[in-house]
Design a protein around this motif. Structure first.
Motif, PDB file in Angstrom:
ATOM      1  N   ALA A  31       1.084  -3.969  -4.402  1.00 44.35           N
ATOM      2  CA  ALA A  31       2.570  -3.439  -4.544  1.00 44.35           C
ATOM      3  C   ALA A  31       2.944  -2.716  -6.009  1.00 44.35           C
ATOM      4  CB  ALA A  31       3.580  -4.514  -4.256  1.00 44.35           C
ATOM      5  N   LEU A  32       2.031  -3.079  -6.688  1.00 42.45           N
ATOM      6  CA  LEU A  32       2.142  -2.823  -8.141  1.00 42.45           C
ATOM      7  C   LEU A  32       1.257  -1.608  -8.739  1.00 42.45           C
ATOM      8  CD1 LEU A  32       3.608  -6.135  -9.711  1.00 42.45           C
ATOM      9  CD2 LEU A  32       4.962  -4.295  -8.685  1.00 42.45           C
ATOM     10  N   ALA A  33      -0.035  -1.951  -8.344  1.00 45.59           N
ATOM     11  CA  ALA A  33      -1.243  -1.127  -9.029  1.00 45.59           C
ATOM     12  C   ALA A  33      -1.250   0.437  -8.557  1.00 45.59           C
ATOM     13  CB  ALA A  33      -2.628  -1.783  -8.549  1.00 45.59           C
ATOM     14  N   SER A  34      -1.431   0.989  -9.553  1.00 45.27           N
ATOM     15  CA  SER A  34      -1.503   2.460  -9.227  1.00 45.27           C
ATOM     16  C   SER A  34      -3.001   2.839  -8.723  1.00 45.27           C
ATOM     17  CB  SER A  34      -1.368   3.581 -10.666  1.00 45.27           C
ATOM     18  OG  SER A  34      -2.355   3.199 -11.516  1.00 45.27           O
ATOM     19  N   SER A  35      -3.476   4.118  -8.713  1.00 46.39           N
ATOM     20  CA  SER A  35      -4.903   4.378  -8.036  1.00 46.39           C
ATOM     21  C   SER A  35      -5.688   4.166  -9.173  1.00 46.39           C
ATOM     22  CB  SER A  35      -4.767   5.709  -7.552  1.00 46.39           C
ATOM     23  OG  SER A  35      -4.404   6.493  -8.590  1.00 46.39           O
ATOM     24  N   ASN A  36      -5.340   4.160 -10.525  1.00 44.61           N
ATOM     25  CA  ASN A  36      -6.384   3.799 -11.719  1.00 44.61           C
ATOM     26  C   ASN A  36      -6.582   2.345 -11.948  1.00 44.61           C
ATOM     27  OD1 ASN A  36      -6.922   6.850 -11.892  1.00 44.61           O
ATOM     28  ND2 ASN A  36      -5.172   6.953 -13.237  1.00 44.61           N
ATOM     29  N   THR A  37      -5.426   1.730 -11.582  1.00 41.83           N
ATOM     30  CA  THR A  37      -5.634   0.251 -12.137  1.00 41.83           C
ATOM     31  C   THR A  37      -5.703  -0.747 -10.599  1.00 41.83           C
ATOM     32  OG1 THR A  37      -3.317  -0.187 -11.707  1.00 41.83           O
ATOM     33  CG2 THR A  37      -4.208   0.549 -13.901  1.00 41.83           C
ATOM     34  N   MET A  38      -6.245  -0.070  -9.724  1.00 41.23           N
ATOM     35  CA  MET A  38      -6.316  -0.990  -8.386  1.00 41.23           C
ATOM     36  C   MET A  38      -7.600  -2.119  -8.492  1.00 41.23           C
ATOM     37  SD  MET A  38      -4.695  -0.791  -5.542  1.00 41.23           S
ATOM     38  CE  MET A  38      -4.348   1.133  -5.152  1.00 41.23           C
ATOM     39  N   PRO A  39      -7.390  -3.245  -8.212  1.00 42.26           N
ATOM     40  CA  PRO A  39      -8.415  -4.050  -8.283  1.00 42.26           C
ATOM     41  C   PRO A  39      -9.149  -4.350  -7.018  1.00 42.26           C
ATOM     42  CG  PRO A  39      -6.342  -5.517  -8.263  1.00 42.26           C
ATOM     43  CD  PRO A  39      -6.193  -3.938  -8.145  1.00 42.26           C
ATOM     44  N   ALA A  87     -10.981  -3.709  -0.933  1.00 43.19           N
ATOM     45  CA  ALA A  87     -11.381  -4.239   0.375  1.00 43.19           C
ATOM     46  C   ALA A  87     -10.681  -4.141   1.681  1.00 43.19           C
ATOM     47  CB  ALA A  87     -11.695  -5.746   0.328  1.00 43.19           C
ATOM     48  N   PHE A  88      -9.458  -3.961   1.507  1.00 39.82           N
ATOM     49  CA  PHE A  88      -8.349  -3.878   2.617  1.00 39.82           C
ATOM     50  C   PHE A  88      -8.605  -2.488   3.164  1.00 39.82           C
ATOM     51  CE2 PHE A  88      -3.819  -2.573   3.703  1.00 39.82           C
ATOM     52  CZ  PHE A  88      -3.859  -3.705   4.928  1.00 39.82           C
ATOM     53  N   ASN A  89      -9.285  -1.512   2.418  1.00 40.05           N
ATOM     54  CA  ASN A  89      -9.494  -0.147   2.841  1.00 40.05           C
ATOM     55  C   ASN A  89     -10.157  -0.113   4.137  1.00 40.05           C
ATOM     56  OD1 ASN A  89      -7.562   1.149   1.144  1.00 40.05           O
ATOM     57  ND2 ASN A  89      -9.202   1.236  -0.375  1.00 40.05           N
ATOM     58  N   PHE A  90     -11.149  -1.049   4.304  1.00 47.58           N
ATOM     59  CA  PHE A  90     -12.393  -1.127   5.206  1.00 47.58           C
ATOM     60  C   PHE A  90     -11.619  -1.519   6.814  1.00 47.58           C
ATOM     61  CE2 PHE A  90     -14.790  -1.712   1.390  1.00 47.58           C
ATOM     62  CZ  PHE A  90     -15.871  -0.718   1.858  1.00 47.58           C
ATOM     63  N   ILE A  91     -10.525  -1.769   6.634  1.00 42.85           N
ATOM     64  CA  ILE A  91      -9.790  -2.368   7.979  1.00 42.85           C
ATOM     65  C   ILE A  91      -8.723  -1.112   8.136  1.00 42.85           C
ATOM     66  CG2 ILE A  91      -8.231  -3.705   9.096  1.00 42.85           C
ATOM     67  CD1 ILE A  91      -9.316  -6.052   7.383  1.00 42.85           C
ATOM     68  N   GLY A  92      -9.010  -0.531   9.347  1.00 38.89           N
ATOM     69  CA  GLY A  92      -8.056   0.646   9.898  1.00 38.89           C
ATOM     70  C   GLY A  92      -7.295   0.300  11.091  1.00 38.89           C
ATOM     71  N   GLN A  93      -6.414   1.178  11.688  1.00 37.56           N
ATOM     72  CA  GLN A  93      -5.775   1.007  12.851  1.00 37.56           C
ATOM     73  C   GLN A  93      -6.482   1.179  14.142  1.00 37.56           C
ATOM     74  OE1 GLN A  93      -2.083   3.005  13.119  1.00 37.56           O
ATOM     75  NE2 GLN A  93      -1.507   2.216  14.964  1.00 37.56           N
ATOM     76  N   GLY A  94      -7.209   2.211  13.714  1.00 44.12           N
ATOM     77  CA  GLY A  94      -8.287   2.721  14.984  1.00 44.12           C
ATOM     78  C   GLY A  94      -9.676   2.026  15.180  1.00 44.12           C
ATOM     79  N   SER A  95     -10.287   1.842  13.860  1.00 40.12           N
ATOM     80  CA  SER A  95     -11.573   1.282  13.826  1.00 40.12           C
ATOM     81  C   SER A  95     -11.683   0.486  12.209  1.00 40.12           C
ATOM     82  CB  SER A  95     -12.675   2.447  13.893  1.00 40.12           C
ATOM     83  OG  SER A  95     -12.380   3.351  12.775  1.00 40.12           O
ATOM     84  N   SER A  96     -12.669  -0.280  12.298  1.00 42.56           N
ATOM     85  CA  SER A  96     -12.703  -1.151  11.109  1.00 42.56           C
ATOM     86  C   SER A  96     -14.334  -1.193  10.873  1.00 42.56           C
ATOM     87  CB  SER A  96     -12.251  -2.682  11.169  1.00 42.56           C
ATOM     88  OG  SER A  96     -10.935  -2.577  11.637  1.00 42.56           O
ATOM     89  N   LEU A 117     -16.756  -4.340   4.951  1.00 50.57           N
ATOM     90  CA  LEU A 117     -15.750  -5.436   4.582  1.00 50.57           C
ATOM     91  C   LEU A 117     -16.385  -6.623   3.985  1.00 50.57           C
ATOM     92  CD1 LEU A 117     -12.930  -6.362   4.248  1.00 50.57           C
ATOM     93  CD2 LEU A 117     -12.889  -7.119   6.837  1.00 50.57           C
ATOM     94  N   MET A 118     -17.446  -7.166   4.769  1.00 56.92           N
ATOM     95  CA  MET A 118     -18.185  -8.248   4.339  1.00 56.92           C
ATOM     96  C   MET A 118     -19.021  -8.065   3.042  1.00 56.92           C
ATOM     97  SD  MET A 118     -17.338 -10.493   6.528  1.00 56.92           S
ATOM     98  CE  MET A 118     -16.585 -10.401   8.033  1.00 56.92           C
ATOM     99  N   ALA A 119     -19.460  -6.805   3.143  1.00 56.99           N
ATOM    100  CA  ALA A 119     -20.282  -6.391   1.858  1.00 56.99           C
ATOM    101  C   ALA A 119     -19.364  -6.282   0.546  1.00 56.99           C
ATOM    102  CB  ALA A 119     -20.988  -5.238   1.908  1.00 56.99           C
ATOM    103  N   ALA A 120     -18.196  -5.910   0.588  1.00 60.70           N
ATOM    104  CA  ALA A 120     -17.029  -5.852  -0.498  1.00 60.70           C
ATOM    105  C   ALA A 120     -16.539  -7.359  -0.576  1.00 60.70           C
ATOM    106  CB  ALA A 120     -15.824  -5.033  -0.059  1.00 60.70           C
ATOM    107  N   SER A 121     -16.292  -8.230   0.390  1.00 60.51           N
ATOM    108  CA  SER A 121     -15.973  -9.498   0.232  1.00 60.51           C
ATOM    109  C   SER A 121     -17.124 -10.292  -0.450  1.00 60.51           C
ATOM    110  CB  SER A 121     -15.849 -10.005   1.522  1.00 60.51           C
ATOM    111  OG  SER A 121     -14.549  -9.652   2.118  1.00 60.51           O
ATOM    112  N   THR A 122     -18.510  -9.983  -0.456  1.00 66.15           N
ATOM    113  CA  THR A 122     -19.559 -10.594  -0.916  1.00 66.15           C
ATOM    114  C   THR A 122     -19.323 -10.604  -2.553  1.00 66.15           C
ATOM    115  OG1 THR A 122     -20.951 -10.772   1.099  1.00 66.15           O
ATOM    116  CG2 THR A 122     -22.023 -11.103  -1.115  1.00 66.15           C
TER     117      THR A 122
END
Length: 278
Positions: A219-227, A232-241, A246-251
């Motif tokens: 909710a609060l981070a900008s594109s330059n301060t994103m943790p 990792a949330f970007n790997f999940i989409g509405q049409g495909s995932s 996601l597992m590599a990023a989570s690792t």
């Protein structure tokens, strides 16, 4: 074989069975995450339990090609590290005062902020962020994120350290007073070395909880301060995932917390057990 021996063996068997069940509950998802990080997305979705599928590093390669992952790791360290350091800076003396003045109500009231859902704090922090222009200023945005994460780290530090201070006999401080120590000297030279195990627990848990927290960054981070958790949330989409990505990023997200826990294991175990004994 006597009945007491049989009962003791049955008790041991049930205890170890419980350990095995707990280990499966905690470690099977982690092992599945590690295994899936080295498999293609087709293999994960098509043959989850097929151990014969080939392993690959493509998920990690694509991860660093798609995102500037080192940059987001830096952002996570700034936010989690900053909130942990400030939580200790304010929480260590605050817990001491609460323990010595015997005012546990204040300690519990600080814990209420940790117990409340994070969504209660998002709107006030977002409005404040807009008012001070933090959305377009990276330094201010980091400050807002660290301040928001103090809601996680500060109550945790205070609540964890109070039992450790309560275990220290006041006679030690009285002896230091007789020797001519000032209040600050008594605190830094007598009390703090005795609560080192508790501080190690507070550091480890505060960093891990702040590192993994998702809502404030979303909710609060900008594109330059994103943790990292938001990335990792970007790997999940509405049409495909992209489950492999996601597992590599989570690792990779889990590695700093795991390494910190391993390094601090000796102090962590001592602190968790020591603070529970009166």
């Amino acid at each position: 074989m006597s009945s007491s021996t049989r009962n003791r063996r049955r008790s041991y068997a049930l205890t170890y069975a419980g350990y095995i069940v707990a280990a499966l509950i905690f470690f099977v998802p982690v092992l599945f995450m590690l295994w899936s990080a080295f498999r293609s997305n087709v293999d994960i979705t098509g043959s989850i339990f097929n151990i014969a599928t080939p392993l690959t590093l493509d998920n990690f390669i694509n991860l660093f090609e798609r995102f500037d992952f080192i940059y987001y790791i830096r952002n996570s360290f700034i936010i989690a590290g900053g909130s942990t350091i400030l939580g200790l800076l304010f929480g260590v003396p605050a817990a001491y005062v609460i323990a010595r003045r015997t005012i546990p109500g204040i300690g519990f009231s600080t814990l209420l902020a940790r117990m409340a859902p994070g969504v209660l704090f998002v709107v006030p922090f977002f409005i404040m962020s807009m008012k001070i222009g933090a959305t377009s200023n990276d330094a201010l945005n980091f400050m807002v994120l660290i301040a928001a994460h103090l809601i996680i780290t500060l109550p945790l530090c205070i609540w964890l350290l109070i039992p450790f201070y309560e275990e220290i006999p006041k006679s030690l401080e009285e002896a230091a007073l007789i020797d001519g120590c000032s209040p600050m000297q008594r605190f830094t030279q007598v009390v703090l070395p005795l609560v080192t195990p508790g501080i190690s627990v507070a550091v480890t848990l505060s960093f891990i909880f702040s590192w993994n927290y998702f809502l404030f960054a979303l909710a609060l981070a900008s594109s330059n301060t994103m943790p990292l958790p938001v990335i990792a949330f970007n790997f999940i989409g509405q049409g495909s995932s992209d489950y492999g990505g996601l597992m590599a990023a989570s690792t990779l997200i889990s590695l700093p917390a795991i390494i910190l826990t391993i390094v601090a294991q000796r102090w962590l175990v001592r602190g968790l057990t020591g603070g529970a004994v009166k």
